[in-house]
Scaffold this motif. Structure first.
Motif, PDB file in Angstrom:
ATOM      1  N   MET A  87       0.858  -1.179   0.000  1.00  0.00           N
ATOM      2  CA  MET A  87       0.000   0.000   0.000  1.00  0.00           C
ATOM      3  C   MET A  87       0.897   1.232   0.000  1.00  0.00           C
ATOM      4  SD  MET A  87      -3.123   1.132   2.561  1.00  0.00           S
ATOM      5  CE  MET A  87      -4.126  -0.271   2.088  1.00  0.00           C
ATOM      6  N   MET A  88       0.500   2.253  -0.777  1.00  0.00           N
ATOM      7  CA  MET A  88       1.325   3.456  -0.892  1.00  0.00           C
ATOM      8  C   MET A  88       0.447   4.702  -0.831  1.00  0.00           C
ATOM      9  SD  MET A  88       2.081   5.919  -3.428  1.00  0.00           S
ATOM     10  CE  MET A  88       3.493   6.808  -4.074  1.00  0.00           C
ATOM     11  N   ILE A  89       0.860   5.673  -0.025  1.00  0.00           N
ATOM     12  CA  ILE A  89       0.143   6.945   0.070  1.00  0.00           C
ATOM     13  C   ILE A  89       1.119   8.079  -0.240  1.00  0.00           C
ATOM     14  CG2 ILE A  89      -1.435   5.994   1.804  1.00  0.00           C
ATOM     15  CD1 ILE A  89       0.008   7.666   3.925  1.00  0.00           C
ATOM     16  N   HIS A  90       0.616   9.147  -0.814  1.00  0.00           N
ATOM     17  CA  HIS A  90       1.466  10.281  -1.159  1.00  0.00           C
ATOM     18  C   HIS A  90       0.602  11.511  -1.368  1.00  0.00           C
ATOM     19  CE1 HIS A  90       0.712  10.612  -5.640  1.00  0.00           C
ATOM     20  NE2 HIS A  90       0.077   9.503  -5.314  1.00  0.00           N
ATOM     21  N   ASN A  91       1.238  12.677  -1.461  1.00  0.00           N
ATOM     22  CA  ASN A  91       0.524  13.905  -1.747  1.00  0.00           C
ATOM     23  C   ASN A  91      -0.128  13.839  -3.125  1.00  0.00           C
ATOM     24  OD1 ASN A  91       1.156  15.481   0.631  1.00  0.00           O
ATOM     25  ND2 ASN A  91       3.243  15.675  -0.148  1.00  0.00           N
ATOM     26  N   ALA A  92      -1.262  14.506  -3.271  1.00  0.00           N
ATOM     27  CA  ALA A  92      -1.924  14.566  -4.570  1.00  0.00           C
ATOM     28  C   ALA A  92      -0.980  15.197  -5.588  1.00  0.00           C
ATOM     29  CB  ALA A  92      -3.205  15.395  -4.456  1.00  0.00           C
ATOM     30  N   TRP A  93      -0.999  14.631  -6.813  1.00  0.00           N
ATOM     31  CA  TRP A  93      -0.166  15.215  -7.848  1.00  0.00           C
ATOM     32  C   TRP A  93      -0.819  15.066  -9.201  1.00  0.00           C
ATOM     33  CZ3 TRP A  93       4.868  11.727  -7.740  1.00  0.00           C
ATOM     34  CH2 TRP A  93       4.532  10.406  -8.061  1.00  0.00           C
ATOM     35  N   GLY A  94      -0.285  15.802 -10.154  1.00  0.00           N
ATOM     36  CA  GLY A  94      -0.803  15.773 -11.503  1.00  0.00           C
ATOM     37  C   GLY A  94      -0.147  16.894 -12.283  1.00  0.00           C
TER      38      GLY A  94
ATOM     39  N   ALA B 226      -5.279  17.565   2.580  1.00  0.00           N
ATOM     40  CA  ALA B 226      -5.884  17.627   3.908  1.00  0.00           C
ATOM     41  C   ALA B 226      -7.068  16.670   4.005  1.00  0.00           C
ATOM     42  CB  ALA B 226      -6.339  19.059   4.210  1.00  0.00           C
ATOM     43  N   SER B 227      -7.832  16.566   2.922  1.00  0.00           N
ATOM     44  CA  SER B 227      -8.967  15.653   2.905  1.00  0.00           C
ATOM     45  C   SER B 227      -8.497  14.205   2.998  1.00  0.00           C
ATOM     46  CB  SER B 227      -9.792  15.873   1.626  1.00  0.00           C
ATOM     47  OG  SER B 227     -10.921  15.025   1.610  1.00  0.00           O
ATOM     48  N   MET B 228      -7.452  13.867   2.230  1.00  0.00           N
ATOM     49  CA  MET B 228      -6.904  12.508   2.308  1.00  0.00           C
ATOM     50  C   MET B 228      -6.385  12.214   3.703  1.00  0.00           C
ATOM     51  SD  MET B 228      -4.907  11.638  -1.243  1.00  0.00           S
ATOM     52  CE  MET B 228      -3.688  12.936  -1.056  1.00  0.00           C
ATOM     53  N   ALA B 229      -5.716  13.184   4.295  1.00  0.00           N
ATOM     54  CA  ALA B 229      -5.169  12.987   5.637  1.00  0.00           C
ATOM     55  C   ALA B 229      -6.276  12.689   6.636  1.00  0.00           C
ATOM     56  CB  ALA B 229      -4.380  14.216   6.074  1.00  0.00           C
ATOM     57  N   SER B 230      -7.424  13.360   6.504  1.00  0.00           N
ATOM     58  CA  SER B 230      -8.531  13.108   7.429  1.00  0.00           C
ATOM     59  C   SER B 230      -9.096  11.699   7.240  1.00  0.00           C
ATOM     60  CB  SER B 230      -9.634  14.154   7.225  1.00  0.00           C
ATOM     61  OG  SER B 230     -10.284  13.992   5.981  1.00  0.00           O
ATOM     62  N   ILE B 231      -9.114  11.221   5.996  1.00  0.00           N
ATOM     63  CA  ILE B 231      -9.593   9.867   5.719  1.00  0.00           C
ATOM     64  C   ILE B 231      -8.645   8.834   6.316  1.00  0.00           C
ATOM     65  CG2 ILE B 231      -9.994   8.179   3.888  1.00  0.00           C
ATOM     66  CD1 ILE B 231     -10.984  10.515   2.134  1.00  0.00           C
ATOM     67  N   TYR B 232      -7.351   8.992   6.051  1.00  0.00           N
ATOM     68  CA  TYR B 232      -6.361   8.058   6.594  1.00  0.00           C
ATOM     69  C   TYR B 232      -6.346   8.095   8.126  1.00  0.00           C
ATOM     70  CZ  TYR B 232      -4.377   7.867   1.838  1.00  0.00           C
ATOM     71  OH  TYR B 232      -4.182   7.715   0.494  1.00  0.00           O
TER      72      TYR B 232
ATOM     73  N   MET C  90       3.714  11.351   6.400  1.00  0.00           N
ATOM     74  CA  MET C  90       3.790  10.154   5.556  1.00  0.00           C
ATOM     75  C   MET C  90       3.494  10.496   4.095  1.00  0.00           C
ATOM     76  SD  MET C  90       1.982   7.175   7.875  1.00  0.00           S
ATOM     77  CE  MET C  90       2.369   5.905   6.644  1.00  0.00           C
ATOM     78  N   LEU C  91       2.579  11.431   3.861  1.00  0.00           N
ATOM     79  CA  LEU C  91       2.284  11.841   2.491  1.00  0.00           C
ATOM     80  C   LEU C  91       3.507  12.496   1.855  1.00  0.00           C
ATOM     81  CD1 LEU C  91      -1.312  13.368   2.882  1.00  0.00           C
ATOM     82  CD2 LEU C  91      -0.699  11.096   2.035  1.00  0.00           C
ATOM     83  N   ASP C  92       4.239  13.281   2.647  1.00  0.00           N
ATOM     84  CA  ASP C  92       5.462  13.904   2.145  1.00  0.00           C
ATOM     85  C   ASP C  92       6.536  12.865   1.884  1.00  0.00           C
ATOM     86  OD1 ASP C  92       4.550  16.509   2.118  1.00  0.00           O
ATOM     87  OD2 ASP C  92       5.297  16.985   4.118  1.00  0.00           O
ATOM     88  N   GLY C  93       6.614  11.854   2.744  1.00  0.00           N
ATOM     89  CA  GLY C  93       7.695  10.891   2.650  1.00  0.00           C
ATOM     90  C   GLY C  93       8.954  11.441   3.299  1.00  0.00           C
ATOM     91  N   PRO C  94      10.083  10.733   3.175  1.00  0.00           N
ATOM     92  CA  PRO C  94      11.332  11.182   3.801  1.00  0.00           C
ATOM     93  C   PRO C  94      11.743  12.587   3.360  1.00  0.00           C
ATOM     94  CG  PRO C  94      11.528   8.927   3.049  1.00  0.00           C
ATOM     95  CD  PRO C  94      10.236   9.438   2.497  1.00  0.00           C
ATOM     96  N   THR C  95      11.489  12.915   2.100  1.00  0.00           N
ATOM     97  CA  THR C  95      11.740  14.263   1.589  1.00  0.00           C
ATOM     98  C   THR C  95      10.537  14.665   0.741  1.00  0.00           C
ATOM     99  OG1 THR C  95      12.788  13.567  -0.482  1.00  0.00           O
ATOM    100  CG2 THR C  95      14.208  13.758   1.459  1.00  0.00           C
TER     101      THR C  95
END
Length: 286
Positions: free
Chosen positions: A135-142, A163-169, A183-188
């Motif tokens: 399973m992998m989570i990250h900031n929204a991108w496009g 912020a919406s994803m963070a509230s769900i997780y 966690m969405l940001d990751g190590p960097t």
């Protein structure tokens, strides 16, 4: 409604010029095994592609989920997931459809649940991870094309979406939203978010338990044709090289179309694939 009290995120308007994409690393993992064995149960929904319509007019959309849930009716539903993610707007819409289902929702991660697919997984009253699944989570991108106002609007939408994803997780795991954002940001901030094995996802509360993966004989029934599998592997390789989704789509189409026009033989599809792959490898190297 869902048996769990899951948050209902707000509706988002797509920014002008927005084009979605799935994480390159997730595409790479998924391309090696883009399908899982189909279930015979009529109350099982399978999400085995990107979220949103892909290059080939496939992918899994909210419209497909709505149709599947109408067929399921008020019965419990199992959702099998093996997806690298994709369109975050479609993913959120699918999450909401499952959240509003009147009976138990069981989500089984068959291989990869990344990006938008991980948001969908959170709608399960029970989330099960297959042996060896990720399973992998990250900031929204496009990708957004436009002027500075378009970019500013897109940044605001992406920030609100994160912020919406963070509230769900957070609602699923019991973690603090600040920790989820990390966690969405990751190590960097330049990284690809956070990847979790089945045991890590269970430990952190993103999933509830583990189950044994599908058998070799069952998985064999779900294999893609070689040419489609090769195309998807090439798409993943181009994504890892940094090529945007729109450019990959055009290159894949040109490689197939141009090669067919040049070699109209009985083995036209094979010749097109060979010529197309050669062109794509050249593009990757350059």
């Amino acid at each position: 409604m869902s048996l769990k009290k899951l948050p209902q995120p707000q509706a988002f308007e797509r920014p002008e010029g927005y084009t979605w994409d799935a994480p390159a690393i997730a595409l790479d993992q998924w391309a090696e095994n883009p399908l899982a064995a189909e279930a015979d149960d009529a109350n099982t929904v399978s999400i085995y592609g990107v979220i949103g319509e892909d290059f080939w007019g496939e992918g899994f959309t909210a419209k497909r989920m709505a149709g599947a849930l109408r067929a399921v009716g008020k019965n419990a539903v199992t959702v099998n997931v093996n997806s690298p993610g994709g369109d975050m707007f479609e993913g959120l819409a699918i999450y909401n459809l499952l959240r509003e289902h009147p009976a138990k929702v069981t989500v089984k991660v068959m291989g990869v649940a990344a990006s938008a697919a991980s948001v969908i997984a959170m709608a399960g009253d029970e989330v099960l991870m297959g042996t060896g699944s990720v399973m992998m989570i990250h900031n929204a991108w496009g990708l957004v094309i436009g002027n500075r106002h378009d970019f500013a609007d897109a940044a605001s939408v992406f920030e609100t979406f994160d912020a919406s994803m963070a509230s769900i997780y957070a609602a699923r795991t019991g973690m603090k939203e600040a920790d989820i954002m990390a966690m969405l940001d990751g190590p960097t901030r330049a990284s690809d978010g956070t990847y979790m094995t089945a045991s890590e996802a269970i430990e952190k509360g993103f999933a509830d338990a583990e189950f044994e993966g599908v058998s070799d004989s069952a998985a064999a029934k779900a294999k893609l044709p070689a040419n489609i599998l090769a195309e998807r592997r090439m798409d993943a390789a181009l994504a890892k090289s940094g090529m945007p989704r729109t450019e990959r789509r055009a290159l894949l189409a040109d490689a197939k179309g141009g090669a067919r026009d040049a070699a109209p033989t009985v083995t036209r599809d094979a010749d097109a694939l060979t010529a197309g792959l050669a062109q794509l490898f050249t593009a990757i190297k350059s």
